[in-house]
Design an enzyme around this catalytic site. Sequence first.
Site, short mmCIF file in Angstrom:
data_model
loop_
_atom_site.label_atom_id
_atom_site.label_comp_id
_atom_site.label_asym_id
_atom_site.label_seq_id
_atom_site.Cartn_x
_atom_site.Cartn_y
_atom_site.Cartn_z
N SER A 1 0.82 -1.22 0.00
CA SER A 1 0.00 0.00 0.00
C SER A 1 0.85 1.27 0.00
O SER A 1 0.38 2.32 0.43
CB SER A 1 -0.97 0.01 1.19
OG SER A 1 -1.81 -1.12 1.17
N ARG A 2 2.08 1.15 -0.46
CA ARG A 2 3.00 2.30 -0.53
C ARG A 2 3.34 2.87 0.85
O ARG A 2 3.84 3.99 0.97
CB ARG A 2 2.43 3.42 -1.41
CG ARG A 2 2.25 3.02 -2.88
CD ARG A 2 3.58 2.66 -3.52
NE ARG A 2 3.49 2.42 -4.95
CZ ARG A 2 3.32 1.23 -5.51
NH1 ARG A 2 3.16 0.16 -4.75
NH2 ARG A 2 3.29 1.10 -6.82
#
Length: 215
Positions: free
Chosen positions: A193-194
């Site tokens: 999810s970065r």
Amino acid sequence: MTHTPASLADLRKSYERAELSEDASHADPLLQFDQWIKEALNAQLPEPNAMTVATVGSDLRPSTRVVLIKGYDARGIVWFTNYESRKGRELAGNPYAALQFHWVELERVVRIEGVVEKVSEEESDAYFHSRPLDSRIGAWASPQSQVIPGRNVLLANAARYGAQFLLRPPRPPHWGGYRLKPEQWEFWQGRKSRLHDRLRYRQEAGAWVRERLAP
């Protein structure tokens, strides 16, 4: 208007191989680097020793290039090159640089910033004479970063210096090593999810301070 191929804009990757926590990382950044580069070597990645070197010239414009790390210890990170190359000229005027390792398969990046100095003549000699003969001749044959009319110049120079030095080319006076003494390290581990892990080490009162940065 910028035209970006749809295939580039749509590229996505989920980083899920590992994590980097304060508890699991070393308090000394050199030990953390030692662990990660050994893991890159053991994973048999393509050219795990490749690193980007960024310098800044007198015109304040940055430039980068890829070189190969040749050693590291408590004194710093070492590589070898032509002192008269663009990076050599820029380091002569501004002895600060940034290094970056990108181990794509491990989803890891290491960034290192610091001051750069030439290694000793003895260190440069020792490494130069450990190189293959063709590489030693190449150090004489290539006027690195200079404009040349064609590849034939390099081939002619290699033939000339090969005939001159035979099997015992000395180290060129314009060729040798640099050592970057780290003043700041950053270790980046890709996460889902970065929400990546970024740990920065900076010196404060002679000790390393480890802190987390937002991705």
